[in-house]
Write a protein that holds these residues in place. Sequence first.
Motif, PDB file in Angstrom:
ATOM      1  N   THR A   2       1.060  -1.079   0.013  1.00  0.00           N
ATOM      2  CA  THR A   2       0.099  -0.059  -0.102  1.00  0.00           C
ATOM      3  C   THR A   2       0.836   1.188  -0.029  1.00  0.00           C
ATOM      4  N   LYS A   3       0.310   2.416  -0.353  1.00  0.00           N
ATOM      5  CA  LYS A   3       0.920   3.693  -0.338  1.00  0.00           C
ATOM      6  C   LYS A   3       1.870   3.869   0.947  1.00  0.00           C
ATOM      7  N   ASN A   4       1.275   3.756   2.008  1.00  0.00           N
ATOM      8  CA  ASN A   4       1.758   3.894   3.271  1.00  0.00           C
ATOM      9  C   ASN A   4       2.717   2.802   3.927  1.00  0.00           C
ATOM     10  N   SER A   5       3.196   1.884   3.114  1.00  0.00           N
ATOM     11  CA  SER A   5       3.882   0.685   3.599  1.00  0.00           C
ATOM     12  C   SER A   5       5.283   0.383   3.089  1.00  0.00           C
ATOM     13  N   ALA A   6       5.816  -0.296   3.658  1.00  0.00           N
ATOM     14  CA  ALA A   6       7.077  -0.882   3.023  1.00  0.00           C
ATOM     15  C   ALA A   6       7.193  -2.442   2.912  1.00  0.00           C
ATOM     16  N   LEU A   7       7.818  -2.793   1.957  1.00  0.00           N
ATOM     17  CA  LEU A   7       8.066  -4.456   1.421  1.00  0.00           C
ATOM     18  C   LEU A   7       9.444  -4.721   1.896  1.00  0.00           C
ATOM     19  N   GLU A   8       9.368  -5.878   2.741  1.00  0.00           N
ATOM     20  CA  GLU A   8      10.586  -6.267   2.850  1.00  0.00           C
ATOM     21  C   GLU A   8      11.013  -7.392   1.928  1.00  0.00           C
ATOM     22  N   LEU A   9      12.305  -7.075   1.340  1.00  0.00           N
ATOM     23  CA  LEU A   9      12.821  -7.474   0.261  1.00  0.00           C
ATOM     24  C   LEU A   9      13.891  -8.934   0.489  1.00  0.00           C
ATOM     25  N   ASN A  10      13.272  -9.987   0.257  1.00  0.00           N
ATOM     26  CA  ASN A  10      14.029 -11.128   0.545  1.00  0.00           C
ATOM     27  C   ASN A  10      15.032 -11.768  -0.402  1.00  0.00           C
ATOM     28  N   TYR A  11      14.948 -11.155  -1.635  1.00  0.00           N
ATOM     29  CA  TYR A  11      15.899 -11.396  -2.898  1.00  0.00           C
ATOM     30  C   TYR A  11      16.749 -10.255  -3.246  1.00  0.00           C
ATOM     31  N   CYS A  12      17.702 -10.549  -4.120  1.00  0.00           N
ATOM     32  CA  CYS A  12      18.553  -9.636  -4.791  1.00  0.00           C
ATOM     33  C   CYS A  12      17.896  -9.172  -5.891  1.00  0.00           C
ATOM     34  N   ARG A  13      17.743  -7.802  -6.201  1.00  0.00           N
ATOM     35  CA  ARG A  13      16.797  -7.199  -7.407  1.00  0.00           C
ATOM     36  C   ARG A  13      17.844  -7.649  -8.719  1.00  0.00           C
ATOM     37  N   LEU A  14      18.882  -7.923  -8.578  1.00  0.00           N
ATOM     38  CA  LEU A  14      19.725  -7.889  -9.963  1.00  0.00           C
ATOM     39  C   LEU A  14      19.693  -9.546 -10.171  1.00  0.00           C
ATOM     40  N   CYS A  15      20.182 -10.489  -9.201  1.00  0.00           N
ATOM     41  CA  CYS A  15      20.315 -11.837  -9.783  1.00  0.00           C
ATOM     42  C   CYS A  15      19.261 -12.646  -9.098  1.00  0.00           C
ATOM     43  N   LYS A  16      18.309 -12.008  -8.267  1.00  0.00           N
ATOM     44  CA  LYS A  16      17.185 -12.880  -7.584  1.00  0.00           C
ATOM     45  C   LYS A  16      17.532 -13.815  -6.691  1.00  0.00           C
ATOM     46  N   SER A  17      18.836 -13.893  -6.178  1.00  0.00           N
ATOM     47  CA  SER A  17      19.202 -14.915  -5.251  1.00  0.00           C
ATOM     48  C   SER A  17      18.506 -14.228  -3.793  1.00  0.00           C
ATOM     49  N   LYS A  18      18.267 -15.437  -3.023  1.00  0.00           N
ATOM     50  CA  LYS A  18      17.516 -15.324  -1.772  1.00  0.00           C
ATOM     51  C   LYS A  18      18.684 -15.256  -0.682  1.00  0.00           C
ATOM     52  N   ASN A  19      19.733 -15.461  -0.793  1.00  0.00           N
ATOM     53  CA  ASN A  19      20.898 -15.585   0.078  1.00  0.00           C
ATOM     54  C   ASN A  19      21.454 -14.293   0.739  1.00  0.00           C
ATOM     55  N   LEU A  20      20.591 -13.388   1.074  1.00  0.00           N
ATOM     56  CA  LEU A  20      21.128 -11.942   1.474  1.00  0.00           C
ATOM     57  C   LEU A  20      21.441 -12.104   2.729  1.00  0.00           C
ATOM     58  N   PRO A  56      25.910 -12.303  -1.786  1.00  0.00           N
ATOM     59  CA  PRO A  56      27.057 -12.874  -1.909  1.00  0.00           C
ATOM     60  C   PRO A  56      27.189 -13.590  -3.466  1.00  0.00           C
ATOM     61  N   LYS A  57      26.452 -13.783  -4.080  1.00  0.00           N
ATOM     62  CA  LYS A  57      26.162 -14.263  -5.327  1.00  0.00           C
ATOM     63  C   LYS A  57      26.854 -13.475  -6.355  1.00  0.00           C
ATOM     64  N   CYS A  58      26.113 -12.159  -6.480  1.00  0.00           N
ATOM     65  CA  CYS A  58      26.531 -10.968  -7.540  1.00  0.00           C
ATOM     66  C   CYS A  58      27.272  -9.970  -7.007  1.00  0.00           C
ATOM     67  N   ASN A  59      27.070  -9.791  -5.557  1.00  0.00           N
ATOM     68  CA  ASN A  59      27.779  -8.773  -4.827  1.00  0.00           C
ATOM     69  C   ASN A  59      26.949  -7.416  -4.987  1.00  0.00           C
ATOM     70  N   GLN A  60      25.650  -7.440  -5.102  1.00  0.00           N
ATOM     71  CA  GLN A  60      24.919  -6.432  -4.986  1.00  0.00           C
ATOM     72  C   GLN A  60      24.520  -6.087  -3.618  1.00  0.00           C
ATOM     73  N   VAL A  61      24.611  -4.637  -3.488  1.00  0.00           N
ATOM     74  CA  VAL A  61      24.443  -4.163  -2.018  1.00  0.00           C
ATOM     75  C   VAL A  61      23.007  -3.311  -2.025  1.00  0.00           C
ATOM     76  N   GLN A  62      21.957  -3.763  -1.308  1.00  0.00           N
ATOM     77  CA  GLN A  62      20.750  -2.897  -1.299  1.00  0.00           C
ATOM     78  C   GLN A  62      19.857  -2.957  -0.108  1.00  0.00           C
ATOM     79  N   LEU A  63      19.057  -2.015  -0.053  1.00  0.00           N
ATOM     80  CA  LEU A  63      18.130  -2.004   1.226  1.00  0.00           C
ATOM     81  C   LEU A  63      17.408  -3.011   1.626  1.00  0.00           C
ATOM     82  N   SER A  64      16.957  -3.259   2.744  1.00  0.00           N
ATOM     83  CA  SER A  64      16.197  -4.482   3.088  1.00  0.00           C
ATOM     84  C   SER A  64      14.698  -4.299   2.771  1.00  0.00           C
ATOM     85  N   HIS A  65      14.275  -2.850   2.915  1.00  0.00           N
ATOM     86  CA  HIS A  65      12.832  -2.608   2.883  1.00  0.00           C
ATOM     87  C   HIS A  65      12.558  -1.695   1.604  1.00  0.00           C
ATOM     88  N   VAL A  66      11.670  -1.974   0.914  1.00  0.00           N
ATOM     89  CA  VAL A  66      11.238  -1.054  -0.374  1.00  0.00           C
ATOM     90  C   VAL A  66       9.818  -0.306   0.143  1.00  0.00           C
TER      91      VAL A  66
END
Length: 415
Positions: A2-20, A56-66
Amino acid sequence: MTKNSALELNYCRLCKSKNLKLVLDLGKSPLPNALLKKSQRKKGELSFPLKVNFCPKCNQVQLSHVVSPELMFRKYAYVSSTSPVMMAHFQEYADTVFKKLKLKKGDLVVELGSNDGFLLKQFKKLGTRVLGIDPARNIAAIATKEGITTLPQFFNSNVAKKVVKKYGKAKVITANNVFAHIHDLDEVVEGVKELLHENGVFIIEFPYLIDFIDENVFDAVYHEHLSYLAIKPLDKFFKSFGMQIFDCFRTPVQGGSIRIFVKKQTGIYQPTKKVTKLLELEKKKKLDQIQTYLEFAKKVQATKKSLKALLAKLKKQNKNIVGYGAPGRSTTLFNYCGIDNKILDYIVDDNPLKLGLYTPGSHIPIFDIIQIQKTNPDYVLISSWNYAKPIIKKLNNYKRSGGKFIIPLPKPYII
């Protein structure tokens, strides 16, 4: 989401790995540009986690929440044409790109996240056709009124198709300090491929991860900045879409940034040695190792402790301290380090859209720069520390009268 919420992202947005892996936690923070009116200060503010993960898979660094982009970007307070540094930077940018890519009059240049259109104005002066696309309705309206047609939309493949139908293919698509703000990068790159001429170039500029680590730029961690980017993970990402990074250019703006040039695999441009050299430098800097980011987190904690101690010492001496600059990054600096209206009497800012408002979370009033002349404080904390030199030059009379400056990062010190 929703507009006033945040999504916890459990995957890498570049390689889609879930081992964050969690590498930095700055606690909860309000949105960086959610400035308050006086009447709003006692109302509850939205705040969201500021945690940074490493892939660790592609070395992307990103926020945990969107956080919902509708909440962050539909009404915006930042305009690039209030910063002399950014104005000069974008003038150089347009001139360099026009010559480098041998653009011709009438070629189409499209900017994603075009803000008030200052960069596009420079391309327009050189004779190109220009089009801005920016979701901030208030800023898009300002740009359009000033002669830079700007679509108030989030860019995607559907928008790209409509633009192609009306304007044709773009020889250049730029995205400056915006690519790192986007959650669904797959959709954006698909749109870029749709809109870009076969021999066109997609140019992205963003704060560079090497500078982020080396210069201790932890205040760049805020909800708009979803990704902290480097060449290696982006190189793999673009190749998966049939595109290639063929050149790059480092620049000191925003505390250290990089401009990369991307083409379709079939495009005419040949890769330069600069890309290979930076890939080697990233390896040397150990951007592919989690320990690098854990050590960075320790440095961040030490900086917080040092800055708080310095400010507490000055306040104990009954010194008056004010701030210069209320950029998005100051929200992280103030809230993480506990700097509020008991520490800073006020902040001055060059952006007229921010005057008369209060900073998120810390509730520090924002005034015009003339306020420093009126009150002559003992110290000015330069929260826009990446522009410290031009700011100190601008306040030369204050400095001559005995005024002092506090530079909070990369390491707190007094001028």
